[in-house]
Scaffold this active site. Structure first.
Site, short mmCIF file in Angstrom:
data_model
loop_
_atom_site.label_atom_id
_atom_site.label_comp_id
_atom_site.label_asym_id
_atom_site.label_seq_id
_atom_site.Cartn_x
_atom_site.Cartn_y
_atom_site.Cartn_z
CD GLU A 23 -2.81 -0.91 2.52
OE1 GLU A 23 -3.96 -0.42 2.40
OE2 GLU A 23 -2.34 -1.29 3.60
CE LYS A 100 -5.94 1.71 2.81
NZ LYS A 100 -5.23 1.29 4.01
#
Length: 121
Positions: A23, A100
């Site tokens: 990420e 997200k």
């Protein structure tokens, strides 16, 4: 005093936050909503942006905070954004929601997120 709320929804930021190394390396989109409690009395009379919160400036600040550092947790990013917004002095409290949409959680979901409320009411 006329207390009001100034809000911005869906600020899209590409940044490198997350617990997993991929990420932080790859990055992803985040959607950020901000709702600020403000005294809107003076602005409602004067019709002058100097008497209220400039939401364009707040949006730029959100992007700056979200892209200038890397956080493991959305909770930490929420807090960093909220604290910077409260520095304005015209905001008595702020609520920051971060979504997200592409979180790697191992199941199909529209996204994950966190909401933090910070400041005094």
């Amino acid at each position: 005093m006329n207390k009001g709320r100034v809000f911005i929804e869906g600020i899209r930021v590409f940044a490198h936050h997350g617990v997993f190394p991929e990420e932080k390396k790859k990055g992803q989109d985040f959607l950020i909503d901000v709702t600020m409690d403000v005294d809107i009395e003076k602005a409602s009379i004067s019709d002058n942006i100097d008497d209220t919160v400039d939401y364009a400036a707040v949006a730029r600040l959100v992007v700056e905070v979200a892209t200038s550092s890397s956080f493991n947790l959305l909770e930490s990013l929420c807090r960093a954004i909220a604290e910077r917004i409260l520095e304005n002095g015209k905001v008595s409290s702020v609520e920051v929601t971060i979504r997200k949409p592409d979180a790697p959680i191992g199941v199909e979901a529209r996204g994950v997120g966190v909401t933090l409320r910070h400041g005094i009411d």
